[in-house]
Design a protein around this motif. Sequence first.
Motif, PDB file in Angstrom:
ATOM      1  N   THR A  41      50.239   5.753-102.064  1.00 24.40           N
ATOM      2  CA  THR A  41      51.283   6.738-101.798  1.00 24.40           C
ATOM      3  C   THR A  41      52.154   6.958-103.032  1.00 24.40           C
ATOM      4  OG1 THR A  41      51.334   6.102 -99.470  1.00 24.40           O
ATOM      5  CG2 THR A  41      53.237   7.310-100.296  1.00 24.40           C
ATOM      6  N   ARG A  59      63.602   9.751 -98.886  1.00 24.44           N
ATOM      7  CA  ARG A  59      62.537  10.072 -97.930  1.00 24.44           C
ATOM      8  C   ARG A  59      61.343   9.138 -98.115  1.00 24.44           C
ATOM      9  NH1 ARG A  59      57.923  12.315 -97.530  1.00 24.44           N
ATOM     10  NH2 ARG A  59      57.733  12.838 -99.721  1.00 24.44           N
ATOM     11  N   ARG A  62      62.197   5.523 -96.949  1.00 28.41           N
ATOM     12  CA  ARG A  62      62.163   5.398 -95.484  1.00 28.41           C
ATOM     13  C   ARG A  62      60.728   5.379 -94.975  1.00 28.41           C
ATOM     14  NH1 ARG A  62      66.417   8.952 -95.272  1.00 28.41           N
ATOM     15  NH2 ARG A  62      64.995  10.685 -94.919  1.00 28.41           N
ATOM     16  N   ARG A  63      59.913   6.285 -95.488  1.00 26.59           N
ATOM     17  CA  ARG A  63      58.529   6.414 -95.029  1.00 26.59           C
ATOM     18  C   ARG A  63      57.706   5.162 -95.353  1.00 26.59           C
ATOM     19  NH1 ARG A  63      55.102  10.984 -97.682  1.00 26.59           N
ATOM     20  NH2 ARG A  63      53.721   9.387 -98.442  1.00 26.59           N
ATOM     21  N   ARG A  65      59.014   2.112 -95.968  1.00 27.04           N
ATOM     22  CA  ARG A  65      59.758   0.904 -95.602  1.00 27.04           C
ATOM     23  C   ARG A  65      60.041   0.020 -96.815  1.00 27.04           C
ATOM     24  NH1 ARG A  65      56.341   0.530 -90.445  1.00 27.04           N
ATOM     25  NH2 ARG A  65      57.691   1.524 -88.932  1.00 27.04           N
TER      26      ARG A  65
END
Length: 86
Positions: A41, A59, A62-63, A65
């Motif tokens: 990612t 963002r 958060r996505r 973690r």
Amino acid sequence: RPWGAGQTPPEGGPECSGPEEPGGRGGRRLRTAFSAEQLSTLESSFQRQRYLGAAERRRLARRMRLSEVQIKTWFQNRRMKLKRQL
């Protein structure tokens, strides 16, 4: 102090998370071991844009973690790696 083979570090040693010293003063942070999925990612995000804005960093954190600082540091390190390769 370094631990020998077969010995385990005392409680609060390098295997725990957080700053090295209690209270958060001094010491070095522990190295983050990213999962293969997280690395994938991060790499794909890096291919799209080498610098993240604050909103995109939040963002992504958060996505995935992870903390924003971990994301920011990974991008800084990845840019330096690219610079060395070029």
